[in-house]
Design an enzyme around this catalytic site. Structure first.
Site, PDB file in Angstrom:
ATOM      1  N   CYS A 135       0.878  -1.162   0.000  1.00 23.57           N
ATOM      2  CA  CYS A 135       0.000   0.000   0.000  1.00 23.57           C
ATOM      3  C   CYS A 135       0.919   1.216   0.000  1.00 23.57           C
ATOM      4  CB  CYS A 135      -0.857  -0.085   1.271  1.00 23.57           C
ATOM      5  SG  CYS A 135      -1.919   1.318   1.519  1.00 23.57           S
ATOM      6  N   CYS A 142      -2.164  15.300   2.585  1.00 24.14           N
ATOM      7  CA  CYS A 142      -3.281  15.270   1.639  1.00 24.14           C
ATOM      8  C   CYS A 142      -4.131  16.512   1.854  1.00 24.14           C
ATOM      9  CB  CYS A 142      -4.129  14.016   1.879  1.00 24.14           C
ATOM     10  SG  CYS A 142      -5.448  13.792   0.670  1.00 24.14           S
ATOM     11  N   CYS A 360      -4.154   4.697   6.730  1.00 24.57           N
ATOM     12  CA  CYS A 360      -3.672   5.889   6.060  1.00 24.57           C
ATOM     13  C   CYS A 360      -3.214   6.992   7.025  1.00 24.57           C
ATOM     14  CB  CYS A 360      -4.845   6.391   5.214  1.00 24.57           C
ATOM     15  SG  CYS A 360      -4.416   7.589   4.002  1.00 24.57           S
TER      16      CYS A 360
HETATM   17  N1  SAH Z   1      -7.011   9.436  -1.411  1.00 27.22           N
HETATM   18  C1  SAH Z   1      -7.316   8.126  -1.888  1.00 27.22           C
HETATM   19  C2  SAH Z   1      -6.331   7.051  -1.480  1.00 27.22           C
HETATM   20  C3  SAH Z   1      -5.781   7.050  -0.075  1.00 27.22           C
HETATM   21  S1  SAH Z   1      -6.795   6.491   1.252  1.00 27.22           S
HETATM   22  C4  SAH Z   1      -8.713   7.737  -1.469  1.00 27.22           C
HETATM   23  O1  SAH Z   1      -9.264   8.401  -0.610  1.00 27.22           O
HETATM   24  O2  SAH Z   1      -9.264   6.811  -2.035  1.00 27.22           O
HETATM   25  C5  SAH Z   1      -7.200   4.825   0.927  1.00 27.22           C
HETATM   26  C6  SAH Z   1      -8.485   4.400   1.573  1.00 27.22           C
HETATM   27  O3  SAH Z   1      -8.352   4.339   3.025  1.00 27.22           O
HETATM   28  C7  SAH Z   1      -9.637   5.364   1.306  1.00 27.22           C
HETATM   29  O4  SAH Z   1     -10.797   4.658   0.963  1.00 27.22           O
HETATM   30  C8  SAH Z   1      -9.783   6.053   2.656  1.00 27.22           C
HETATM   31  O5  SAH Z   1     -11.043   6.611   2.802  1.00 27.22           O
HETATM   32  C9  SAH Z   1      -9.500   4.908   3.603  1.00 27.22           C
HETATM   33  N2  SAH Z   1      -9.214   5.304   4.985  1.00 27.22           N
HETATM   34  C10 SAH Z   1      -8.676   6.432   5.460  1.00 27.22           C
HETATM   35  N3  SAH Z   1      -8.617   6.419   6.807  1.00 27.22           N
HETATM   36  C11 SAH Z   1      -9.118   5.224   7.190  1.00 27.22           C
HETATM   37  C12 SAH Z   1      -9.340   4.601   8.460  1.00 27.22           C
HETATM   38  N4  SAH Z   1      -9.002   5.207   9.584  1.00 27.22           N
HETATM   39  N5  SAH Z   1      -9.909   3.373   8.463  1.00 27.22           N
HETATM   40  C13 SAH Z   1     -10.234   2.726   7.315  1.00 27.22           C
HETATM   41  N6  SAH Z   1     -10.054   3.263   6.084  1.00 27.22           N
HETATM   42  C14 SAH Z   1      -9.514   4.501   6.040  1.00 27.22           C
END
Ligand code: SAH
Length: 385
Positions: A135, A142, A360
């Site tokens: 990943c 961001c 993330c």
């Molecule tokens: N900006 C892109 C990719 C990075 S985040 C996007 O948003 O798709 C990748 C995934 O992790 C996204 O679906 C995001 O919403 C999710 N994510 C972020 N924080 C999270 C958390 N605390 N628990 C589970 N998923 C999370």
């Protein structure tokens, strides 16, 4: 100005500069890892020609950049030492500096890299049977400020370069023992479609058999739904996969969780998913009492059917997301059943790396401490590569 509308204003300038077709070519620096395979081999061929050396030397050196990577030219012992020294005087192949490594009891590992300007980015390696999914991050920080995401809370720092994006996969390949990715997901820090200029060549580096050689179907780009990026990805001939972070089935709820929904509302995102020539996955983070009710499942099913999306239900990773609680197991199961009853293919993801802050942005947040996000309206100043 509400923070949501300032986010969308900042998005306008970021999206334009990150996906626009600026006419002037960017000057090619000497970092060979920022060039796609054709460019790098071409540069090396020209260089070897100037030095009166045969063209095959270029492919020989290129093979040691990504496929069997070395940390320095000096390690390319198949070419004479004088050439190695001369190459090092012209080109660079900088490695990412690994500053932290944590291993979860479930085998998931998280890596923190320090970039040459001090920025920290994360990479997670998730073993699963024969698969090793990496990943990777596409930006430091961001701009999007999704309410539950730790990366959003740190604000936007800068875009990563191809050498830093594909470089994460390279860096893990260089460990002893090597971690060899079979799959790559752009689900680390950042929004890949806001950095398409670097993500697109990174996809080439990940996929090209002369570089990292990972099948396009094993590479997934995850986006909140930045439309120009989805279109650009759809125009690539390779079968890269697209995942869209939906997280809410109505504009009202989605706006409250994801300010980006003001600029790219659900109807546009679903239309873009329907127009995409390959099967799209919806990601849906299950937030207890927020988006996990039976009505939400019924609404989500309509959206998914409109574009034949596959739905991934993701348990909220609790670390770093203030004010949200994960949905309970029975609620997630009922939500999945409700989707399947409406003929939507649905998977429930297992949470991995719960003990190592693996979602993330969580490791960097743990290291640097939480601070107030940079105001979104300051991002317009950021120079986007
Ligand atoms: N900006 C892109 C990719 C990075 S985040 C996007 O948003 O798709 C990748 C995934 O992790 C996204 O679906 C995001 O919403 C999710 N994510 C972020 N924080 C999270 C958390 N605390 N628990 C589970 N998923 C999370």
């Amino acid at each position: 100005m509400s923070s949501a509308s300032s986010v969308t204003q900042a998005l306008d300038s970021l999206v334009e500069s990150s996906t626009g077709s600026a006419a002037e070519p960017s000057p090619l620096g000497n970092n060979l890892l920022d060039l796609d395979p054709d460019q790098a081999i071409e540069r090396l061929r020209a260089w070897f020609a100037e030095h009166g050396e045969p063209a095959y030397r270029a492919t020989q050196v290129f093979g040691r950049l990504w496929d069997r990577p070395v940390a320095s030219f000096d390690e390319i012992t198949e070419i004479p030492k004088r050439l190695r020294e001369a190459l090092a005087a012209t080109f660079t192949i900088p490695s990412l500096e690994l500053t932290d490594r944590q291993r979860s009891i479930d085998g998931t590992e998280k890596f923190l890299f320090r970039l040459d300007d001090g920025q920290l980015i994360e990479t997670v390696a998730i073993p699963d049977g024969n698969r090793m999914t990496l990943c990777i991050s596409s930006q430091a920080g961001c701009a999007l400020q999704c309410a539950f995401c730790a990366t959003g809370a740190m604000g936007f720092q800068r875009n990563l370069k191809p050498s830093e994006i594909a470089g994460q996969v390279r860096a893990l390949r260089m460990l002893t023992p090597a971690i060899l990715a079979t799959n790559v997901v752009f689900m680390g820090m950042g929004e890949p479609m806001m950095n398409w200029k670097a993500v697109s060549p990174s996809l080439t580096l990940l996929n090209d058999a002369r570089a990292l050689g990972i099948g396009a179907r094993h590479i997934t780009i995850s986006t909140v739904g930045v439309l120009p990026g989805i279109i650009a990805l759809g125009e690539r001939p390779e079968q890269f996969r697209l995942a869209i972070s939906i997280h809410a089935p109505t504009d009202e709820l989605r706006r409250s969780l994801m300010p980006v929904n003001i600029k790219y509302p659900l109807s546009d995102v679903v239309a873009a998913a329907a127009a995409f020539d390959r099967r799209v996955t919806f990601e849906y983070v299950m937030l207890g009492g927020v988006n996990d009710q039976p009505l939400h499942a019924a609404q989500l099913a309509l959206l998914a059917r409109e574009c034949r999306a596959f739905v991934n239900l993701i348990p909220l990773h609790p670390g770093g997301s203030m004010g949200f609680a994960p949905s309970t197991g029975p609620v997630i199961s009922a939500f999945a059943r409700a989707l399947r009853a409406r003929h939507v293919e649905t998977a429930v993801r297992r949470s991995r790396g719960l003990d190592i802050a693996a979602a993330c942005g969580q490791l960097r947040t743990e290291r640097l401490g939480r601070r107030l996000p940079i105001a979104a309206d300051q991002h317009g100043e950021v120079d986007v590569v």
